[in-house]
Design a protein around this motif. Structure first.
Motif, short mmCIF file in Angstrom:
data_model
loop_
_atom_site.label_atom_id
_atom_site.label_comp_id
_atom_site.label_asym_id
_atom_site.label_seq_id
_atom_site.Cartn_x
_atom_site.Cartn_y
_atom_site.Cartn_z
N ALA A 22 0.67 -20.70 33.82
CA ALA A 22 1.16 -19.53 33.08
C ALA A 22 0.03 -18.52 32.86
O ALA A 22 0.23 -17.30 33.01
CB ALA A 22 1.73 -19.98 31.74
N SER A 23 -1.13 -19.01 32.54
CA SER A 23 -2.26 -18.13 32.26
C SER A 23 -2.70 -17.38 33.51
O SER A 23 -2.94 -16.16 33.48
CB SER A 23 -3.42 -18.96 31.70
N VAL A 24 -2.79 -18.10 34.65
CA VAL A 24 -3.25 -17.45 35.88
C VAL A 24 -2.21 -16.45 36.38
O VAL A 24 -2.55 -15.35 36.82
CB VAL A 24 -3.53 -18.51 36.97
N ASN A 25 -0.93 -16.78 36.30
CA ASN A 25 0.11 -15.85 36.72
C ASN A 25 0.08 -14.56 35.89
O ASN A 25 0.26 -13.46 36.41
CB ASN A 25 1.50 -16.49 36.62
N ALA A 26 -0.15 -14.73 34.59
CA ALA A 26 -0.25 -13.54 33.72
C ALA A 26 -1.43 -12.67 34.14
O ALA A 26 -1.32 -11.44 34.22
CB ALA A 26 -0.40 -13.97 32.26
N LEU A 27 -2.57 -13.31 34.44
CA LEU A 27 -3.75 -12.55 34.83
C LEU A 27 -3.54 -11.86 36.18
O LEU A 27 -3.94 -10.69 36.37
CB LEU A 27 -4.95 -13.50 34.90
N LEU A 28 -2.90 -12.54 37.10
CA LEU A 28 -2.60 -11.91 38.39
C LEU A 28 -1.62 -10.74 38.19
O LEU A 28 -1.73 -9.72 38.88
CB LEU A 28 -1.99 -12.94 39.35
N GLY A 29 -0.68 -10.92 37.25
CA GLY A 29 0.24 -9.83 36.95
C GLY A 29 -0.52 -8.61 36.45
O GLY A 29 -0.24 -7.47 36.85
N HIS A 30 -1.51 -8.84 35.57
CA HIS A 30 -2.34 -7.73 35.08
C HIS A 30 -3.05 -7.04 36.25
O HIS A 30 -3.15 -5.81 36.30
CB HIS A 30 -3.40 -8.23 34.09
N SER A 31 -3.59 -7.84 37.19
CA SER A 31 -4.32 -7.27 38.31
C SER A 31 -3.41 -6.38 39.16
O SER A 31 -3.80 -5.29 39.58
CB SER A 31 -4.92 -8.39 39.16
N HIS A 32 -2.20 -6.86 39.44
CA HIS A 32 -1.25 -6.05 40.22
C HIS A 32 -0.84 -4.80 39.46
O HIS A 32 -0.63 -3.74 40.07
CB HIS A 32 -0.02 -6.89 40.59
N LEU A 33 -0.74 -4.92 38.15
CA LEU A 33 -0.41 -3.75 37.34
C LEU A 33 -1.53 -2.71 37.43
O LEU A 33 -1.27 -1.50 37.55
CB LEU A 33 -0.17 -4.17 35.89
N PHE A 34 -2.77 -3.17 37.38
CA PHE A 34 -3.91 -2.26 37.52
C PHE A 34 -3.84 -1.55 38.88
O PHE A 34 -4.21 -0.37 38.99
CB PHE A 34 -5.22 -3.05 37.43
N GLU A 52 7.15 -12.68 34.69
CA GLU A 52 8.32 -13.54 34.46
C GLU A 52 7.99 -14.99 34.75
O GLU A 52 8.41 -15.90 34.02
CB GLU A 52 9.47 -13.06 35.34
N GLU A 53 7.20 -15.22 35.82
CA GLU A 53 6.76 -16.59 36.14
C GLU A 53 5.92 -17.16 35.00
O GLU A 53 6.05 -18.33 34.62
CB GLU A 53 5.95 -16.59 37.43
N SER A 54 5.07 -16.32 34.47
CA SER A 54 4.21 -16.76 33.38
C SER A 54 5.02 -17.14 32.15
O SER A 54 4.78 -18.19 31.53
CB SER A 54 3.21 -15.66 33.03
N HIS A 78 3.91 -2.53 40.58
CA HIS A 78 4.73 -2.88 39.40
C HIS A 78 5.69 -4.03 39.69
O HIS A 78 5.91 -4.90 38.83
CB HIS A 78 5.51 -1.64 38.94
N GLN A 79 6.31 -4.02 40.85
CA GLN A 79 7.31 -5.04 41.16
C GLN A 79 6.70 -6.43 41.18
O GLN A 79 7.23 -7.38 40.59
CB GLN A 79 7.98 -4.72 42.50
N GLU A 80 5.55 -6.57 41.87
CA GLU A 80 4.89 -7.87 41.93
C GLU A 80 4.35 -8.27 40.56
O GLU A 80 4.41 -9.45 40.17
CB GLU A 80 3.75 -7.83 42.94
N ALA A 81 3.88 -7.29 39.81
CA ALA A 81 3.38 -7.58 38.46
C ALA A 81 4.50 -8.13 37.59
O ALA A 81 4.31 -9.12 36.87
CB ALA A 81 2.79 -6.32 37.84
N GLU A 82 5.65 -7.50 37.67
CA GLU A 82 6.78 -7.95 36.83
C GLU A 82 7.21 -9.35 37.20
O GLU A 82 7.52 -10.18 36.33
CB GLU A 82 7.95 -6.96 36.98
#
Length: 865
Positions: free
Chosen positions: A653-665, A677-679, A669-673
């Protein structure tokens, strides 16, 4: 220049100058001058009334020798101090700008004017110690006996540079550099505060003797019977100190009276200063000095010693090394010239290489040499002496490869203990007790200082050899091996430091004793415990204290990581680097942190899976914040793979959230979202609240950039509420700043100002420059919204002026919005006014910007507009 007089004697004011006998008398009493100062005075007097050029003076005083420009000014100043003003209140020697010097007083040739009919004894040059000094010929002086009825000893009848009082010391042949504050402070302690036993302490080579000699020359005239010096270099028996003092006073016992009684009786009637140089190896004799003070009410004692005497009457004055340049000033010529350590290096260098000068080509090397040598005058002089053979970069290269032990070849007239840096330190080392030596060696593994707790944790027990650390630290402080440093905050633990030259010697002894490997391991394990203990505190109200503590230990952290890398202790290295994840990011060490993490992660033969996942998470975080999206995805993918293999849902959960942040940066947006959700799915209802709030914050940002401000505020406010309940003020501050931007764009300006202020205060307390500057730039939007365009431009200028803290830290959407806002601002304000306000902001320091923004918030809250 007019033709010089060939006369051999001259009178002016209350002085008589005899060229043949090389004497200067004031009202019949001899006044001592260094030989070159005497030659200079004679040259000026012989040409009295005419201007003598600097070049002519150099030819007469230093014929055939190239000397630095400062020598002439130095000796002229010394002569002026001796002569003072004429009876008419005028200066004897005047400077004629651009031309030279002129002896302006009336001069009479011949013996008229007060030459005495007989001198007490011929003057001879004493070439001992640092240089020639005028003193009576010892063989022709009648010794003072124990039956003397108050007559002053010979040294008190003969004058020196301080008037009609003696110092009994050789004159200093080179200027004392960078010690004006210390001279004034020590003089005040003796002459204004009445301290009667003053000990100048400090490590070997720190310049205690030179400083004391200057003080003696300053204060001699203030004491009726002057100053007497006692040099103790060759004395080994403390019981012989009274005899050494009697010899200095030229006293001889003729009856049953002991030497101590003789000296005490004699000094009981004198207003005099005794100067004892190099007392550290004769400490038992301190009781004799105390007895002297008790029976001699007008006596003052000045001592140099590497060790405090530890007697009740003692006032200690610790002599620090000369100020040496910080790394940021190594390439700044103007800044370098202001450092006394650099000035000393250049001045001493010119003595062996007259053409040597500080310039753009050697500035960085000289700055680093002085810093590496801790500003120790002895070490700097030894390094500068190598300029006869090599350039500063070559000297630095030798120091880097061979250490300070390479500095040898001191002056022949210096004591043997000061012929090399190593011999100076060895002298201090040999005075320590065995347990003190062991503690000194063990403490040498610390870099940048240590606390008592740290010393006890690392040094108390090692392979069955225990030490009393607290007692040992006290002794090492008394011996000038370690020094307590000033606290920046009262809440900090007392901290101690050791000069790098001493530390290097201690490490060498540690290696020789076979304890180095075990000691370095103990040190690295202590850092590991420290890093892991502070990690959870960064998510608590104690975030500022935790970050401050870690930053104070950055030298020790680096040393532990270097040891882990060299010894292939990958597990320890990964755990330390990963536990410092937020520290690297908040305190501006992110590139360094990523480098350490990447270095250990490439070593796949070490580190447990749990440790590796934690380190990969930290590396993903660092790469994301540095704008290195591909690296962040690479690290994150490996962490996801290991977490799935082991069924670690929380880590996943933690790594997915961090990867989501990276994609958001990166604007994906689609991959981040999808990753958020996975997180949330892996997190479950009982997941980590901090992690949940991080996801909510990112979803809030996504909603804002999609134009759904209501949803954005709903998610952001929920995260703030949860974090406030946890007391996680730091994490909440970032979300307050983000939601304040949304509130600004909705026109809710008062609430936006409240949140900006709250966020800024928290970031300022944590000294988080990235967070501070994020708030500053966001407040620029509020300034524009209020139509305060100059304020807005100034705030954007602050942000841009410190952009090195912000690399990769903005979302692509934020960056686009910022550029659009700036274009509108430039159009509204006009290019000229915009650029002026921008420059004002970019020139602000971070602290000035904080104060400015807080003032703005207060004004905006008072006038919501």
């Amino acid at each position: 220049m007019k033709k010089q007089s060939n006369d051999q004697s001259f009178s002016f004011g209350e002085f008589h100058l005899d060229a043949h006998r090389r004497t200067l008398l004031r009202q019949g009493a001899p006044v001592a001058l260094q030989p070159k100062a005497f030659d200079l005075l004679l040259a000026l007097v012989r040409s009295h009334g005419s201007v003598v050029s600097r070049s002519d003076l150099y030819k007469q005083v230093w014929p055939g020798v190239t000397v630095e420009d400062g020598n002439l000014s130095f000796h002229v100043s010394a002569i002026r101090r001796v002569l003072g003003q004429s009876p008419e209140g005028e200066t004897y020697i005047v400077t004629v700008p651009g031309r030279g010097y002129q002896f302006a007083a009336a001069v009479r040739s011949g013996s008229a004017g007060g030459e005495p009919t007989a001198l007490p004894g011929p003057i001879q040059l004493d070439q001992q110690a640092d240089g020639p000094f005028l003193r009576p010929a010892a063989a022709l002086v009648e010794p003072v006996s124990s039956q003397a009825s108050g007559d002053l000893p010979v040294f008190e009848r003969w004058g020196t540079v301080s008037g009609n009082r003696s110092t009994g010391l050789p004159a200093q042949t080179t200027p004392l550099i960078g010690r004006e504050v210390e001279v004034e402070a020590i003089t005040d302690l003796i002459c204004r505060e009445g301290k009667r036993l003053l000990t100048l302490t400090g490590p070997g080579g720190s310049g205690k003797t030179a400083l004391a000699r200057r003080v003696v020359s300053e204060i001699a005239s203030r004491f009726k019977h002057g100053v007497s010096s006692v040099t103790l270099d060759t004395l080994q028996n403390p019981d012989l100190v009274p005899a050494a003092l009697a010899q200095a006073l030229d006293l001889r016992s003729e009856g049953s009276e002991s030497t101590s009684q003789l000296v005490t009786r004699y000094l009981s009637r004198k207003e005099v200063v005794l100067f004892f140089d190099n007392f550290e190896h004769l400490l038992p004799a301190a009781l004799f000095l105390v007895e002297l003070l008790e029976h001699c009410p007008e006596l003052t004692i000045l001592i140099t010693s590497r060790i405090v005497l530890r007697v009740l009457a003692e006032q200690e004055y610790f002599v620090l090394p000369l100020a040496a340049p910080n790394r940021r000033d190594w390439r700044n010529l103007e800044a370098l010239r202001r450092y006394p350590a650099v000035e000393l290096f250049v001045q001493r260098g010119r003595l062996v290489a007259p053409a040597f000068a500080l310039n753009e080509g050697n500035a960085a090397a000289i700055g680093e040499i002085c810093a590496r040598l801790d500003g120790l005058p002895l070490a700097i002089e030894l390094a500068a002496s190598r300029l006869k053979l090599m350039d500063p970069p070559e000297i630095l290269d030798i120091l880097t490869k061979r250490g300070v032990g390479a500095l040898t070849g001191g002056r022949r007239d210096a004591p043997s203990r000061q012929q090399t840096v190593w011999s100076t330190i060895a002298w201090s080392y040999d005075l320590l007790a065995e347990d003190e030596k062991r503690l000194f060696e063990r403490l040498s593994v610390f870099v940048g200082g240590f606390t008592i707790d740290a010393a006890e944790a690392v040094c108390a027990d090692l392979e069955g050899r225990s030490l009393d650390v607290l007692s040992g630290l006290g002794s090492l402080a008394d011996n000038s091996v370690i020094r307590r440093v000033e606290k920046k905050k009262e809440s900090e633990q007392s901290r101690f430091t050791m000069l790098e030259t001493l530390r290097e010697y201690g490490l060498e002894r540690l290696e020789a004793g076979g304890e180095a490997d075990a000691q370095r391991r103990a040190h690295a394990q202590w850092i590991l415990r420290l890093a892991e203990d502070q990690e959870p505190k960064i998510a608590s109200p104690g975030v500022a204290e935790a970050l401050d503590l870690l930053e104070r230990e950055i030298g020790n952290i680096r040393a532990a990581l270097i040891w882990s890398r060299e010894e292939r202790e990958i597990e320890i290295g990964l755990r330390i680097a990963a536990s410092l994840d937020m520290f690297w990011a908040i305190r501006g060490f992110l590139p360094e942190g990523r480098k350490w993490l990447d270095g250990f992660l490439t070593k796949r033969d070490g580190g447990s899976p749990q440790t590796r996942v934690k380190a990969l998470h930290a590396a993903t975080h660092a790469a994301r914040d540095l704008g290195m999206h591909e690296d962040a995805c690479r690290y994150g993918a490996e962490a996801v793979s290991i977490s799935k293999e082991n069924g670690w849902r929380a880590e996943l959960a933690s790594v997915n959230a961090l990867l989501g942040h990276s994609h958001l940066f990166a604007g994906n947006h689609q991959e981040a979202e999808r990753l958020f959700e996975e997180s949330l799915k892996e997190m479950g209802p009982d997941g980590d609240t901090l992690l949940l709030c991080g996801v909510l914050s990112s979803l809030s940002n996504m909603a804002h950039h999609r134009g759904n401000d209501v949803r954005s505020l709903e998610l952001g406010n929920r995260a703030i509420s949860l974090l406030d309940e946890l007391g996680a003020r730091f994490q909440a501050a970032a979300i307050r700043n983000n939601t304040a931007v949304t509130l600004t764009q909705r026109g809710e300006l008062r609430e936006a100002a409240i949140r900006f202020r709250e966020a800024l205060i928290v970031f300022a307390e944590a000294v988080d420059h990235r967070g501070i500057l994020a708030v500053v730039s966001s407040m620029g939007l509020l300034g524009s919204k209020r139509k305060e365009y100059k304020v807005a431009a100034r705030l954007w200028g602050v942000y841009e002026g410190h952009s090195h803290f912000q690399r990769g830290y903005k979302y692509q959407d934020e960056e686009r919005e910022s550029q659009e806002a700036l274009a509108e601002l430039r159009l509204a304000l006009g290019p000229t006014a915009f650029d002026a306000a921008w420059r004002e902001g970019s020139a602000m320091s971070v602290n000035d910007a904080i104060a400015y923004c807080l003032e703005l918030c207060e004004r905006w809250l008072a006038d919501p507009a």
